[in-house]
Structure formats: C-alpha cells, structure tokens
Scaffold this active site. Structure first.
Site, PDB file in Angstrom:
ATOM      1  N   THR A   1       0.968  -1.258  -0.062  1.00  0.00           N
ATOM      2  CA  THR A   1       0.168  -0.055   0.108  1.00  0.00           C
ATOM      3  C   THR A   1       0.824   1.226  -0.004  1.00  0.00           C
ATOM      4  O   THR A   1       2.102   1.221   0.476  1.00  0.00           O
ATOM      5  CB  THR A   1      -0.927   0.041   1.303  1.00  0.00           C
ATOM      6  N   GLY A   2       0.176   2.339  -0.565  1.00  0.00           N
ATOM      7  CA  GLY A   2       1.275   3.635  -0.471  1.00  0.00           C
ATOM      8  C   GLY A   2       1.357   4.227  -1.942  1.00  0.00           C
ATOM      9  O   GLY A   2       0.907   3.638  -3.045  1.00  0.00           O
TER      10      GLY A   2
ATOM     11  N   GLU B   1      -0.334  -5.523   5.787  1.00  0.00           N
ATOM     12  CA  GLU B   1       1.097  -5.806   5.225  1.00  0.00           C
ATOM     13  C   GLU B   1       1.957  -6.828   5.819  1.00  0.00           C
ATOM     14  O   GLU B   1       2.719  -7.626   5.117  1.00  0.00           O
ATOM     15  CB  GLU B   1       1.866  -4.377   5.069  1.00  0.00           C
TER      16      GLU B   1
ATOM     17  N   LYS C   1      14.296   7.277   1.926  1.00  0.00           N
ATOM     18  CA  LYS C   1      13.866   6.206   3.091  1.00  0.00           C
ATOM     19  C   LYS C   1      14.810   5.417   3.801  1.00  0.00           C
ATOM     20  O   LYS C   1      14.744   4.835   4.642  1.00  0.00           O
ATOM     21  CB  LYS C   1      12.890   5.155   2.179  1.00  0.00           C
TER      22      LYS C   1
ATOM     23  N   ASP D   1       8.453   3.321   5.066  1.00  0.00           N
ATOM     24  CA  ASP D   1       8.733   4.802   5.625  1.00  0.00           C
ATOM     25  C   ASP D   1      10.131   5.032   5.732  1.00  0.00           C
ATOM     26  O   ASP D   1      10.425   6.082   5.649  1.00  0.00           O
ATOM     27  CB  ASP D   1       7.807   4.968   6.656  1.00  0.00           C
TER      28      ASP D   1
ATOM     29  N   LYS E   1       7.184   0.777   8.731  1.00  0.00           N
ATOM     30  CA  LYS E   1       6.034   0.791   8.042  1.00  0.00           C
ATOM     31  C   LYS E   1       4.591   1.112   8.741  1.00  0.00           C
ATOM     32  O   LYS E   1       4.608   1.003   9.925  1.00  0.00           O
ATOM     33  CB  LYS E   1       5.706  -0.712   7.204  1.00  0.00           C
ATOM     34  N   GLY E   2       3.594   1.626   7.777  1.00  0.00           N
ATOM     35  CA  GLY E   2       2.343   1.816   8.314  1.00  0.00           C
ATOM     36  C   GLY E   2       1.951   3.327   8.259  1.00  0.00           C
ATOM     37  O   GLY E   2       0.956   3.975   8.722  1.00  0.00           O
ATOM     38  N   GLY E   3       2.932   3.953   7.338  1.00  0.00           N
ATOM     39  CA  GLY E   3       2.405   5.665   7.142  1.00  0.00           C
ATOM     40  C   GLY E   3       1.150   5.843   6.666  1.00  0.00           C
ATOM     41  O   GLY E   3       0.240   6.695   6.652  1.00  0.00           O
ATOM     42  N   GLY E   4       0.847   4.556   5.786  1.00  0.00           N
ATOM     43  CA  GLY E   4      -0.536   4.732   4.904  1.00  0.00           C
ATOM     44  C   GLY E   4      -1.453   3.892   5.877  1.00  0.00           C
ATOM     45  O   GLY E   4      -2.611   3.735   5.401  1.00  0.00           O
TER      46      GLY E   4
HETATM   47  C1  5RP Z   1       1.723   1.761   4.192  1.00  0.00           C
HETATM   48  C2  5RP Z   1       3.266   1.831   4.221  1.00  0.00           C
HETATM   49  C3  5RP Z   1       3.882   2.206   2.905  1.00  0.00           C
HETATM   50  O1  5RP Z   1       4.612   1.457   2.343  1.00  0.00           O
HETATM   51  C4  5RP Z   1       4.570   3.419   3.422  1.00  0.00           C
HETATM   52  O2  5RP Z   1       3.783   4.452   4.319  1.00  0.00           O
HETATM   53  C5  5RP Z   1       5.447   4.275   2.305  1.00  0.00           C
HETATM   54  O3  5RP Z   1       4.552   4.911   1.517  1.00  0.00           O
HETATM   55  P1  5RP Z   1       4.845   5.632   0.250  1.00  0.00           P
HETATM   56  O4  5RP Z   1       4.951   4.828  -0.819  1.00  0.00           O
HETATM   57  O5  5RP Z   1       3.544   6.635   0.136  1.00  0.00           O
HETATM   58  O6  5RP Z   1       5.999   6.642   0.459  1.00  0.00           O
HETATM   59  O7  5RP Z   1       3.755   1.325   5.045  1.00  0.00           O
HETATM   60  O8  5RP Z   1       1.025   1.262   5.316  1.00  0.00           O
END
Ligand code: 5RP
Length: 221
Positions: free
Chosen positions: A29-30, A105, A123, A86, A96-99
């Site tokens: 996701t993201g 995941e 990153k 992240d 992870k988990g910013g999204g």
């Molecule tokens: C979602 C995640 C994403 O992998 C993470 O937030 C990176 O996001 P992006 O590709 O938008 O930079 O862990 O839960």
C-alpha cells in the site's frame, strides 16, 4: 512530477522484473505501490491474482482489471510480495504503516518467499526512528497502550484515522531504534496492540532503491 515521485516511479518500474507471471502476487500500500500497480497494468504481465494489503490497493487493482484474491482462498505462501516503506536500515529492517495498512502488510510479508521493498533514496536511514513509528491499536486500549509506549521513551500521538480493520493508530515519535527486533517483540507484547509497524523479525529480502543515479538493487545479507 516532483523528484521524489519520479524516484518512486523508477523503483516501482524496476520491481516488474520480480513479478512471476501465472503466480499469486502480494501487493502493499502507498504511493510507491500505486506507481507499481500502474506499471503492472501497462506491462502486459499477467499474474494469477493479487493479494492486497488494503482496501485502497484493492480498489486500484480492480480499476485496472487486475484480479484480486482473498488470502483465505489461496495456498499458504506468496512467491513475491512488493511493498514500499517509510524507513529502511542497512539490515533491511523497516518502519511501515505511514499509510495505515501495517497489519495486512505484515501478514502478507510473513507469507512471502521474496519480499521486495521499493523506495526512493530518502527512505534509507542509518538508524530507524526519525519517522514516527505507527502502532495499530484496539480502540478501547488507546489510553493504556499510550502509557506503555511513553514508558518505553516514545511520544505517542493518536492519528485521526480508522484502519481497514476498524482500529486506531498511534504514531510514536522520539524513538532511537537501535535494536529493532527487540523493540518489535516488546511492543507486540503490550495488550491492545494489534500490530507494530516495525518490520524487523521479517524484513525485506531485496531493496530496489531509486536514486538520482538510477535504481540500486541489493539483497539482504
Ligand atoms: C503503508 C506503508 C507504505 O509502504 C509507506 O507508508 C510508504 O508509503 P509511500 O510509498 O506513499 O511513501 O507502509 O502502510
């Protein structure tokens, strides 16, 4: 397109070489994964089906006509899982988990034979923790888990967000994560925690890191 997004797109495109046609594929996701889904859709590569880590990813896959499977209907492993992060360190441990999709995941990561992390160069960090660590929590336990996280030296902040699993997220800043495996295990033990966004016990196997000089591919030691 801004530079960071250009890099994300480069990493996403490079991940196509890991897609095994005719097999199941785990999809994270993201925004980086969003670029990957677009690349997959236009590549002509056909997978048996994707196992998705979030409702948002499912919507995007289906919009391109890519089949999405229920994890319960497939066998017990995924040949490949492709996802962003992240933060990632030199041992391929990640935050992870910013999204907000960390729980699904982590389930998919645990089933992957090969976990391919796609990321832009911002990153990669020497020590995890500059990005606030997401922790998914059962709603009634937000207060009690917050106190335990403070006792570990973190500063939890409740995100204005509900996960696909109906839970809440605490974003924990102020942690210098020098032993990610130990911290992952410790936070996992707190009653009320669903998932901690430290992916250390099961980190990535391959990193496709997009830089201004191109995509650098490396494998975990
Ligand atoms: C979602 C995640 C994403 O992998 C993470 O937030 C990176 O996001 P992006 O590709 O938008 O930079 O862990 O839960």
């Amino acid at each position: 397109m801004e530079l960071q997004n250009q890099l994300k797109q480069m990493a996403a495109k490079a991940a196509l070489e890991y897609v095994v046609e005719g097999e199941y594929l785990g999809v994270g996701t993201g925004t980086t994964v969003g670029f990957f889904i677009t690349e997959l859709a236009t590549s002509g590569k056909k997978v048996k089906g994707c196992v998705s880590s979030s409702e948002a990813t499912t919507r995007q896959l289906l919009a391109y006509g890519i089949p999405v499977c229920d994890l319960n209907d497939i066998v017990d492993y995924l040949p490949v899982y492709i996802d962003g992060c992240d933060e990632i360190d030199g041992n391929f441990c990640m935050i992870k988990g910013g999204g907000g999709a960390l729980t699904r995941e982590k389930i998919l990561a645990s089933l992957a034979r090969t976990y391919v992390c796609i990321a832009d160069e911002s990153k990669l960090v020497p020590v995890l923790g500059r990005f606030p660590l997401p922790v998914e929590v059962i709603p009634m336990a937000v207060g009690v888990v917050s106190r335990q996280l403070k006792a570990l030296g973190g500063e939890p902040k409740l995100r204005d967000f509900t996960t696909d699993n109906g839970c809440k997220i605490l974003d924990v800043s102020g942690l210098q994560i020098t032993d990610p495996v130990a911290l992952e295990e410790k936070i996992n033990q707190i009653p009320g925690v669903v998932t901690v966004g430290l992916f250390a016990r099961r980190g990535a196997d391959v990193l496709l890191l997009a830089t201004a000089d191109g995509v650098k591919e490396s494998a975990a030691l």
